[in-house]
Design an enzyme around this catalytic site. Structure first.
Site, PDB file in Angstrom:
ATOM      1  N   TYR A  11       0.892  -1.114   0.238  1.00 28.58           N
ATOM      2  CA  TYR A  11       0.139  -0.223  -0.506  1.00 28.58           C
ATOM      3  C   TYR A  11       1.289   1.452  -0.233  1.00 28.58           C
ATOM      4  CZ  TYR A  11      -3.165  -4.387   2.255  1.00 28.58           C
ATOM      5  OH  TYR A  11      -3.538  -4.974   1.730  1.00 28.58           O
ATOM      6  N   LYS A  41      -2.127 -16.927   7.208  1.00 28.11           N
ATOM      7  CA  LYS A  41      -0.867 -16.031   8.110  1.00 28.11           C
ATOM      8  C   LYS A  41       0.210 -17.582   9.227  1.00 28.11           C
ATOM      9  CE  LYS A  41      -2.296 -11.515   7.955  1.00 28.11           C
ATOM     10  NZ  LYS A  41      -3.823 -11.170   8.014  1.00 28.11           N
ATOM     11  N   ASP A  98     -13.690 -16.355   8.594  1.00 32.70           N
ATOM     12  CA  ASP A  98     -12.509 -16.240   7.978  1.00 32.70           C
ATOM     13  C   ASP A  98     -10.700 -16.429   8.929  1.00 32.70           C
ATOM     14  OD1 ASP A  98      -9.499 -15.243   7.054  1.00 32.70           O
ATOM     15  OD2 ASP A  98     -10.240 -13.874   5.734  1.00 32.70           O
ATOM     16  N   TYR A 155     -11.750  -7.624   6.375  1.00 37.42           N
ATOM     17  CA  TYR A 155     -10.916  -7.283   5.408  1.00 37.42           C
ATOM     18  C   TYR A 155     -10.786  -9.154   4.881  1.00 37.42           C
ATOM     19  CZ  TYR A 155      -6.789  -7.369   3.665  1.00 37.42           C
ATOM     20  OH  TYR A 155      -5.573  -7.717   2.502  1.00 37.42           O
TER      21      TYR A 155
HETATM   22  C1  LIG Z   1      -3.778 -10.694   5.823  1.00 40.53           C
HETATM   23  C2  LIG Z   1      -5.766 -11.813   5.816  1.00 40.53           C
HETATM   24  C3  LIG Z   1      -6.249 -12.289   4.566  1.00 40.53           C
HETATM   25  C4  LIG Z   1      -5.445 -12.317   3.716  1.00 40.53           C
HETATM   26  O1  LIG Z   1      -4.518 -12.843   3.444  1.00 40.53           O
HETATM   27  P1  LIG Z   1      -2.793 -12.646   2.435  1.00 40.53           P
HETATM   28  O2  LIG Z   1      -1.934 -13.790   2.880  1.00 40.53           O
HETATM   29  O3  LIG Z   1      -2.492 -10.883   3.029  1.00 40.53           O
HETATM   30  O4  LIG Z   1      -3.648 -12.701   0.671  1.00 40.53           O
HETATM   31  C5  LIG Z   1      -7.349 -12.887   4.783  1.00 40.53           C
HETATM   32  N1  LIG Z   1      -8.459 -12.676   5.556  1.00 40.53           N
HETATM   33  C6  LIG Z   1      -7.748 -12.458   7.164  1.00 40.53           C
HETATM   34  C7  LIG Z   1      -9.015 -11.937   8.116  1.00 40.53           C
HETATM   35  C8  LIG Z   1      -7.011 -10.981   7.257  1.00 40.53           C
HETATM   36  O5  LIG Z   1      -6.177 -10.601   9.159  1.00 40.53           O
END
Ligand SMILES: *Cc1c(COP(=O)(O)O)cnc(C)c1O
Length: 426
Positions: free
Chosen positions: A18, A275, A246, A146
């Site tokens: 960004y 992550k 997620d 997000y």
């Molecule tokens: C970081 C994140 C993503 C995206 O993951 P990347 O490995 O950066 O593509 C999706 N959902 C959540 C909740 C996140 O924190």
């Protein structure tokens, strides 16, 4: 290259997240990292308060994780996953299936969190398409979410904070309910009303709900009620809509339970992890799903999930993920995270007296100091560095999510640095 040459070339030619290429931010060059310390090219050592964005649970340069990579690289670094399989992937699938809710029995490996989210959306769309319910193409989500930076994921990110404005004419249009109330407000049944209204009104068009369980992460680090998530599960069942959770940021202990959804005692139809999956070593995500979802996708007799990245189930990434999960499970992770939470609560509390501070909140190994105004990182970064810490505030949030191995005195240096720097905000 000398450190100065490196930074000069970086500023001129290398994009960062960004960021502007023509107006580059100041960068710190990291030479190596060990435990909770980042070592810069000028010799400075900084205590890392970010775990490299939710990921480096066990700190850096961990001998067991290093060894897993070395061992695997001596066997093979990668083979295609079409038509071939291997032990690191199958072992990781088994570990993930064993650690998550009983209904989740099938695993798809993807390259990153965002790609995992894309795959989860594709699964939900194929699920209804294969059963002839072709009008079910929308997603229902909540504001302040997000889910990543690829196009499918961007379309469900918060329409105001996210990148909708920039890409409005190309993003798929989905349905947004109000953001879940934070745990500051006491739970009452009306807090789910808007979500209920949206699912009731649009369910014929909705393939799935996608939501971050218990904590909205990059969209504001907002903690919400388990009751909300429970109601989401009930409403998804009632209106025949799939539930995608997620857990990319919350997974692997960060919120105090292994997975955040456990706090609401619910099961996902589709679960995405990423992550911290590899302990912060490399990019990998996994999408877990139930038999019901598999059978739905295969209901038309063609039955193939249309996704297959080149580096799917990369053996190096799977090996280090296996080692990282073993380390976590064998550690006293619950106690460690509880101790971090207690310490964050106690040591961030004094920030409440500061004029610039709106709110202090903690959950598991996450500590947040929310300000009234955005903090200028160009101003704050050298102040944090002087105090020997690496923190990267974002907007109005100064936040901490340290590696779980952090020692008490190291964490105190981080919390004290936050207080001391915020004291200077005017
Ligand atoms: C970081 C994140 C993503 C995206 O993951 P990347 O490995 O950066 O593509 C999706 N959902 C959540 C909740 C996140 O924190």
């Amino acid at each position: 290259m000398t450190p100065e040459e490196l930074l000069a070339y970086d500023a001129k030619h290398v994009w960062h997240p960004y960021s502007s290429m023509s107006n580059p931010q100041t960068m710190l060059a990291v030479e190596s990292a060990e435990g909770v310390y980042l070592k810069l090219t000028d010799g400075t050592r900084l205590i890392d308060g970010m775990s490299s964005w939710w990921s480096a649970l066990h700190g850096y340069n961990h001998p067991k994780l290093n060894q897993a990579l070395i061992d695997q690289s001596m066997k093979m670094s990668h083979v295609m996953f079409g038509g071939l399989t291997h032990e690191p992937a199958v072992t990781l699938a088994k570990k993930l299936i064993d650690l998550t809710s009983d209904n989740l029995q099938h695993v798809f490996f993807a390259d990153s969190g965002s790609v995992g989210v894309e795959v989860s959306i594709k699964m939900a769309l194929q699920f209804w398409q294969a059963q002839g319910k072709t009008q079910k193409t929308k997603l229902l989500t909540v504001r302040n979410g997000y889910y990543g930076d690829t196009f499918g994921a961007m379309a469900v990110c918060d329409p105001v904070n996210g990148m909708h404005g920039m890409f409005s004419n190309v993003l798929a249009e989905h349905i947004f309910a109000e953001a879940p109330a934070t745990t500051n407000t006491e739970w009452k049944a009306e807090l789910i009303d808007d979500f209920k209204h949206q699912i009731c009104k649009h369910h014929k068009d909705i393939a799935a709900v996608i939501i971050e369980p218990m904590v909205q992460n990059a969209g504001g680090i907002r903690f919400y009620h388990p009751d909300y998530l429970q109601q989401v599960r009930i409403l998804c069942d009632q209106y025949d809509v799939l539930l995608i959770l997620d857990e990319i940021a919350t997974g692997f202990g960060r919120t105090g339970t292994l997975f955040a959804y456990e706090q609401a005692n619910i099961q996902a139809d589709i679960l995405v992890v990423g992550k911290a999956l590899t302990g912060g070593y490399m990019t990998l995500s996994a999408v877990l799903t139930s038999k019901k979802v598999v059978e739905g996708i295969e209901a038309d007799g063609q039955g193939v999930l249309m996704h297959g990245p080149t580096f799917m189930a990369n053996p190096l990434a799977c090996s280090v993920a296996n080692a990282s999960i073993d380390l976590l499970i064998e550690s006293n992770w619950q106690e460690n995270i509880q101790a971090i939470e207690n310490q964050l609560k106690e040591e961030l509390a004094p920030c409440r007296q500061l004029k610039c501070v709106k709110e202090v909140r903690t959950k598991g190994a996450i500590g947040v100091v929310e300000l009234h105004e955005s903090i200028d990182t160009v101003w704050s970064q050298p102040l944090f560095s002087e105090r020997g810490v690496w923190l990267r505030p974002f907007g109005k949030l100064v936040y901490l999510m340290p590696p779980f191995i952090i020692k008490k005195d190291e964490l105190s240096i981080l919390t004290k640095a936050i207080f001391k720097v915020l004291e200077k905000v005017r």
